[in-house]
Design a protein around this motif. Structure first.
Motif, PDB file in Angstrom:
ATOM      1  N   GLU A  33      -4.950   6.244   0.954  1.00 34.60           N
ATOM      2  CA  GLU A  33      -4.256   5.369   0.022  1.00 34.60           C
ATOM      3  C   GLU A  33      -3.705   6.165  -1.161  1.00 34.60           C
ATOM      4  O   GLU A  33      -4.353   7.065  -1.679  1.00 34.60           O
ATOM      5  CB  GLU A  33      -5.198   4.279  -0.473  1.00 34.60           C
ATOM      6  CG  GLU A  33      -4.493   3.181  -1.238  1.00 34.60           C
ATOM      7  CD  GLU A  33      -5.388   2.006  -1.560  1.00 34.60           C
ATOM      8  OE1 GLU A  33      -4.879   1.021  -2.120  1.00 34.60           O
ATOM      9  OE2 GLU A  33      -6.607   2.076  -1.258  1.00 34.60           O
ATOM     10  N   SER A  35      -2.092   6.161  -5.072  1.00 33.08           N
ATOM     11  CA  SER A  35      -2.218   5.392  -6.302  1.00 33.08           C
ATOM     12  C   SER A  35      -0.927   4.664  -6.666  1.00 33.08           C
ATOM     13  O   SER A  35      -0.944   3.675  -7.396  1.00 33.08           O
ATOM     14  CB  SER A  35      -2.630   6.305  -7.458  1.00 33.08           C
ATOM     15  OG  SER A  35      -1.668   7.335  -7.655  1.00 33.08           O
ATOM     16  N   GLY A  37       0.953   3.139  -4.492  1.00 30.70           N
ATOM     17  CA  GLY A  37       1.207   2.100  -3.504  1.00 30.70           C
ATOM     18  C   GLY A  37       1.380   2.651  -2.108  1.00 30.70           C
ATOM     19  O   GLY A  37       2.001   3.689  -1.908  1.00 30.70           O
ATOM     20  N   GLU A  79     -10.064  -4.905   0.467  1.00 30.75           N
ATOM     21  CA  GLU A  79      -9.298  -4.676  -0.759  1.00 30.75           C
ATOM     22  C   GLU A  79      -8.143  -3.709  -0.513  1.00 30.75           C
ATOM     23  O   GLU A  79      -7.047  -3.885  -1.064  1.00 30.75           O
ATOM     24  CB  GLU A  79     -10.222  -4.137  -1.852  1.00 30.75           C
ATOM     25  CG  GLU A  79     -11.305  -5.120  -2.293  1.00 30.75           C
ATOM     26  CD  GLU A  79     -12.515  -5.165  -1.362  1.00 30.75           C
ATOM     27  OE1 GLU A  79     -13.417  -5.987  -1.612  1.00 30.75           O
ATOM     28  OE2 GLU A  79     -12.550  -4.386  -0.375  1.00 30.75           O
ATOM     29  N   ALA A  80      -8.383  -2.691   0.319  1.00 30.50           N
ATOM     30  CA  ALA A  80      -7.309  -1.742   0.641  1.00 30.50           C
ATOM     31  C   ALA A  80      -6.210  -2.417   1.447  1.00 30.50           C
ATOM     32  O   ALA A  80      -5.022  -2.118   1.260  1.00 30.50           O
ATOM     33  CB  ALA A  80      -7.879  -0.548   1.400  1.00 30.50           C
ATOM     34  N   ASP A  82      -5.353  -5.568   1.172  1.00 27.61           N
ATOM     35  CA  ASP A  82      -4.601  -6.389   0.217  1.00 27.61           C
ATOM     36  C   ASP A  82      -3.612  -5.545  -0.579  1.00 27.61           C
ATOM     37  O   ASP A  82      -2.462  -5.953  -0.804  1.00 27.61           O
ATOM     38  CB  ASP A  82      -5.561  -7.105  -0.734  1.00 27.61           C
ATOM     39  CG  ASP A  82      -6.419  -8.148  -0.026  1.00 27.61           C
ATOM     40  OD1 ASP A  82      -6.106  -8.504   1.130  1.00 27.61           O
ATOM     41  OD2 ASP A  82      -7.416  -8.591  -0.627  1.00 27.61           O
ATOM     42  N   ARG A  83      -4.033  -4.367  -0.997  1.00 28.16           N
ATOM     43  CA  ARG A  83      -3.114  -3.490  -1.734  1.00 28.16           C
ATOM     44  C   ARG A  83      -1.997  -2.994  -0.812  1.00 28.16           C
ATOM     45  O   ARG A  83      -0.849  -2.847  -1.245  1.00 28.16           O
ATOM     46  CB  ARG A  83      -3.884  -2.323  -2.345  1.00 28.16           C
ATOM     47  CG  ARG A  83      -4.835  -2.742  -3.478  1.00 28.16           C
ATOM     48  CD  ARG A  83      -5.411  -1.550  -4.200  1.00 28.16           C
ATOM     49  NE  ARG A  83      -6.304  -0.743  -3.368  1.00 28.16           N
ATOM     50  CZ  ARG A  83      -7.611  -0.934  -3.245  1.00 28.16           C
ATOM     51  NH1 ARG A  83      -8.205  -1.939  -3.879  1.00 28.16           N
ATOM     52  NH2 ARG A  83      -8.351  -0.133  -2.488  1.00 28.16           N
ATOM     53  N   GLU A  86       0.521  -5.723  -0.465  1.00 31.35           N
ATOM     54  CA  GLU A  86       1.332  -5.805  -1.679  1.00 31.35           C
ATOM     55  C   GLU A  86       2.398  -4.713  -1.696  1.00 31.35           C
ATOM     56  O   GLU A  86       3.544  -4.957  -2.123  1.00 31.35           O
ATOM     57  CB  GLU A  86       0.436  -5.692  -2.915  1.00 31.35           C
ATOM     58  CG  GLU A  86       1.175  -5.780  -4.247  1.00 31.35           C
ATOM     59  CD  GLU A  86       1.891  -7.109  -4.456  1.00 31.35           C
ATOM     60  OE1 GLU A  86       2.788  -7.150  -5.321  1.00 31.35           O
ATOM     61  OE2 GLU A  86       1.565  -8.101  -3.762  1.00 31.35           O
ATOM     62  N   ALA A  87       2.063  -3.526  -1.212  1.00 31.76           N
ATOM     63  CA  ALA A  87       3.068  -2.458  -1.133  1.00 31.76           C
ATOM     64  C   ALA A  87       4.187  -2.831  -0.173  1.00 31.76           C
ATOM     65  O   ALA A  87       5.364  -2.519  -0.423  1.00 31.76           O
ATOM     66  CB  ALA A  87       2.401  -1.149  -0.703  1.00 31.76           C
ATOM     67  N   ARG A 132      -6.625 -12.210   5.306  1.00 28.07           N
ATOM     68  CA  ARG A 132      -6.187 -11.684   4.025  1.00 28.07           C
ATOM     69  C   ARG A 132      -5.064 -12.540   3.431  1.00 28.07           C
ATOM     70  O   ARG A 132      -4.171 -13.003   4.152  1.00 28.07           O
ATOM     71  CB  ARG A 132      -5.708 -10.226   4.154  1.00 28.07           C
ATOM     72  CG  ARG A 132      -6.732  -9.277   4.762  1.00 28.07           C
ATOM     73  CD  ARG A 132      -8.150  -9.497   4.276  1.00 28.07           C
ATOM     74  NE  ARG A 132      -8.261  -9.454   2.813  1.00 28.07           N
ATOM     75  CZ  ARG A 132      -9.286  -9.974   2.146  1.00 28.07           C
ATOM     76  NH1 ARG A 132     -10.267 -10.609   2.773  1.00 28.07           N
ATOM     77  NH2 ARG A 132      -9.325  -9.872   0.825  1.00 28.07           N
TER      78      ARG A 132
END
Length: 408
Positions: A33, A35, A37, A79-80, A82-83, A86-87, A132
């Motif tokens: 991951e 930072s 995105g 959580e990863a 979800d991020r 979002e990206a 998710r």
């Protein structure tokens, strides 16, 4: 030998080892991951290589893998995911023309490809199965983009690529993108319950396997707009990572697993696809496996003569997956024996069990680490999937089957 039966000591021990390997691979995926995105390209030492950017297909594969981790209850994965979603909604998305950029670090450049957009569908499908937030909306959008731009409803096959503004549609048609659209159509059908995606997958399989049958079970990879094979395509680029000249045995293995998964999910799919799966695997195995040193060559010509002799991790992984699928479908013990043989090779030469989680991606014909075609260790998708498959059924697909195994 009973590696696929968890009720036996051998099977229980094997699946326990696979579960540990899956967790090791998920650790590696979490470390991909970025930072800013999305997900980046990991080097051999585990560092992120900024020169390699944030390719769409890598980012989406990581979301898919981490969604599988979330379904397993692995800490940090949900959580990863979800991020990552979002990206896809922001960093990767083309807000002007729609669809997704091929690389988040090269917005507005390159082409919009069926290959990358297929993996948006896979990421969203697996995230939806994992529950998710926002995954269903993203999946609906991705499927709409695929139908509008990449699905030729007359030919019942995919288009390949466009420029960023959806102009300059490429005349080339590709077997690789077709294969991955079969994969994601099955995943989308599982996630949404819509059988029409399986029907589209069947149409693609029938055309591609008809071409393979006419080519002695060596799948043509490259086609013109009428889906006629281009046998000399990329003759001068035999090591191309996505469109190499000739036949690709690793894709034969991958297609075989998908065919058997389709047949298990939809008994109305043509029965001859079962025989096609066997023909593909037996031919690719005979053409590509090095009986002296082990390992599969990357490519052959259409007569089965090796062209590129380097070995790639993903080819071994897909051979393992094909052996598993054939054993699931037939019960023939020879496929379990072959499964064990290829796993032994993969562990010795690719898995790098002391190296932190990432698998080596390429070795030489002498099975020494190499980086002619692939640098670093950016991808855990193939390895993670074969670590999860053995205790599962052929259908439903991986995400639903992992979920059902956990809750069952």
């Amino acid at each position: 030998m009973s590696l696929f039966d968890v009720a036996t000591p051998e099977g229980a021990e094997h699946v326990a080892w696979l579960d540990r390997e899956a967790d090791r691979l998920l650790d590696w995926a979490l470390g991909s991951e970025r930072s800013d995105g999305g997900f980046g390209w990991r080097a051999d030492d585990g560092s992120l290589d900024p020169a390699k950017g944030r390719p769409l297909w890598i980012g989406c594969r990581m979301i898919h893998c981490l969604a599988l981790g979330a379904l397993r209850g692995r800490a940090g994965c949900a959580e990863a995911v979800d991020r990552g979603l979002e990206a896809l909604r922001t960093t990767y998305r083309d807000e002007v023309h729609g669809g997704w950029f091929a690389d988040a670090d090269a917005r507005g450049q390159g082409r919009k490809e069926a290959y990358g957009h297929a993996f948006v569908v896979l990421a969203a499908s697996s995230a939806l199965v994992a529950g998710r937030p926002g995954a269903r909306e993203l999946l609906d959008e991705a499927l709409a983009v695929v139908l509008e731009h990449f699905w030729d409803d007359e030919m019942r096959m995919p288009y390949e690529s466009y420029d960023v503004a959806w102009g300059d549609r490429e005349e080339y048609r590709g077997g690789n993108a077709s294969m991955h659209l079969v994969e994601v159509f099955l995943a989308a059908s599982d996630a949404t319950g819509d059988p029409q995606w399986r029907r589209r997958a069947t149409d693609v399989c029938v055309r591609m396997m008809t071409a393979a049958r006419e080519s002695s079970w060596r799948i043509p990879e490259h086609f013109d707009t009428a889906w006629q094979p281009l046998p000399d395509y990329n003759l001068d680029q035999p090591r191309h990572p996505f469109r190499p000249y000739g036949a690709t045995p690793g894709h034969a293995f991958e297609w075989a697993r998908l065919l058997l998964a389709l047949r298990a999910a939809d008994p109305e799919a043509p029965a001859w696809l079962d025989d096609a799966a066997v023909g593909l695997v037996e031919t690719a195995r005979a053409d590509a496996w090095d009986v002296e040193r082990g390992g599969f060559v990357y490519t052959t010509d259409q007569d089965g003569v090796p062209v590129v002799r380097e070995r790639f991790h993903w080819v071994a992984c897909e051979a393992i997956g094909a052996a598993w699928a054939l054993h699931r479908a037939t019960g023939d013990p020879r496929w379990e024996q072959w499964y064990a043989e290829v796993w032994d090779f993969a562990v010795e030469h690719f898995a790098d069990l002391a190296g932190g989680g990432g698998w080596r991606h390429e070795v030489s014909p002498a099975n020494e680490p190499l980086a002619l075609t692939w640098t670093g260790r950016p991808d855990v998708y193939h390895a993670l999937q074969i670590a999860l498959l053995p205790p599962l059924p052929l259908a439903p697909g991986l995400a639903v089957a992992v979920r059902d195994r956990v809750v069952g």
